[in-house]
Design a protein around this motif. Structure first.
Motif, PDB file in Angstrom:
ATOM      1  N   THR A 191       0.831  -1.198   0.000  1.00 19.74           N
ATOM      2  CA  THR A 191       0.000   0.000   0.000  1.00 19.74           C
ATOM      3  C   THR A 191       0.865   1.247   0.000  1.00 19.74           C
ATOM      4  OG1 THR A 191      -1.579   1.282   1.288  1.00 19.74           O
ATOM      5  CG2 THR A 191      -0.248  -0.286   2.497  1.00 19.74           C
ATOM      6  N   ILE A 251      -2.232   4.015   8.541  1.00 20.36           N
ATOM      7  CA  ILE A 251      -3.677   3.839   8.443  1.00 20.36           C
ATOM      8  C   ILE A 251      -4.261   4.039   9.837  1.00 20.36           C
ATOM      9  CG2 ILE A 251      -5.577   2.243   7.907  1.00 20.36           C
ATOM     10  CD1 ILE A 251      -3.813   0.925   5.843  1.00 20.36           C
ATOM     11  N   LEU A 301      -7.199  -2.283  -0.374  1.00 28.50           N
ATOM     12  CA  LEU A 301      -5.869  -1.665  -0.359  1.00 28.50           C
ATOM     13  C   LEU A 301      -4.990  -2.219  -1.475  1.00 28.50           C
ATOM     14  CD1 LEU A 301      -5.278  -1.541   3.491  1.00 28.50           C
ATOM     15  CD2 LEU A 301      -5.254   0.442   1.963  1.00 28.50           C
TER      16      LEU A 301
END
Lengths: 237, 237
Positions: free
Chosen positions: B3, B8, B230
């Motif tokens: 990613t 996150i 993702l």
């Protein structure tokens, strides 16, 4: 002023601004509400017990204190307190949250001097919203490069702060009015602490004097003495 | 899974664990206490109004909710509610704080998968002590490299988090169930957001649908879909 500390953290309540007097005034008004039912000592003791019992689930801060006042009032009147008095107690809590923030003597000047030399952190426990609101109203917000509002100040809390800021314990100084929260756990983490006693101490914060045996920390009378102490410390070491 | 996100952040209440049902159950029991005085709709509306009015000073969380329930009960009974009922309301609040934490379906598994690939932050608003306690009881604490409990989630809050973590907006993804707290202010800060609606939404969090016009974010049905999303996102860009 030169200092070996890369971060100086300061407690807020009763270190930068007055807090205990607000609780004391509120408690006096709470006792007035209950004087018909009980004597002052009993009210004080029962409120203290309720607060202590509630600390685990309700934590610190004004909302928790308000809930403890309500429970104490219900218990002491054996459930006979009129709801209008309970509303008065809630209003006392709301007034505490709205009360103006009164800085301790020399706080702004000292913080300004320190902030020019070293990054400052405001490190306080209590209610998130209420502490943020007090900082905003204090006018000191701009001097702090970091704000940490924590639910408790134990050794683990200080270790986390050191780790998160990539600091060796010797690079960190904590300044505050509570032996139990601002001094002992800091020394345990290997960092330095300056104790600036407030003229009275909250009963939940009174440290066992035996715990102070053989501990190495500095006690100053006022925040105003901190810059000079920092200069002197650097010069000696 | 690869990613482009370097951090996150995940909301907690109703994103990782169930929270609204606890408030709903408590509200139902609160209404039972008051049914002699008022009908369900009136109780609901008045409680909502009290909460809204108290938000500025009392903030979010169970203690604030408890104080609002007490005030509503006093108002609706015109001061005639017996103190024993007020004690019941306080007990409802305490039970909420002690209630077991129930994870959403797939939460633990997903968080474990994500944590192996990218640093995770728990980013939630509410009561400091109560959120920390829920995280501890959730068993998810070990998967998060950072915990941020904030008093509000506005654009400024997200900008501060980006700055403090040395992140470009494009490197940050927020995941949560609230359009108003977890999506709109994140997009405003230039970062990405994934919305995972909870089956019901708290009335204080309902976003104006017009505010969503032309906004670019992803809506997933379950946290379980996040790792695949993702991977796909990375592949497309």
């Amino acid at each position: 002023m030169k200092t070996k500390f890369k971060l100086i953290a300061l407690d807020a309540d009763d270190t930068l601004w007055h807090n205990i007097p607000l609780f004391n005034t509120t408690e006096a008004r709470f006792r007035e509400i209950l004087t018909a039912s009980q004597d002052t000592d009993t009210i004080e003791q029962r409120l203290y017990q309720t607060e202590k019992r509630n600390l685990e689930h309700f934590g610190y801060g004004v909302k928790s204190f308000t809930l403890s006042m309500i429970e104490t009032a219900i218990e002491l009147t054996e459930g006979h307190i009129p709801a209008t008095h309970i509303q008065e107690i809630i209003d006392l809590g709301r007034e505490m949250l709205k009360a103006p923030v009164e800085l301790l003597d020399g706080a702004e000047e000292t913080i300004r001097i320190l902030a020019e030399q070293v990054p400052l952190m405001l490190l306080t426990k209590g209610d998130l919203l209420s502490q943020e609101s007090k900082l905003a109203r204090s006018g000191l917000g701009g001097y702090f490069s970091a704000i940490e509002i924590v639910s408790k100040k134990d050794t683990d809390t200080y270790r986390k702060i050191l780790r998160r800021n990539d600091l060796q314990p010797s690079q960190f100084l904590m300044v505050g009015n509570s032996i139990q929260s601002d001094v002992l756990p800091v020394l345990e983490a290997g960092a330095a602490a300056v104790h600036i006693p407030y003229h009275t101490t909250w009963v939940h914060e009174q440290a066992d004097m035996e715990a102070l045996q053989g501990k190495d920390f500095t006690c100053l009378e006022s925040l105003r003495e901190l810059p000079a102490w920092l200069t002197q410390t650097e010069w000696i070491r």
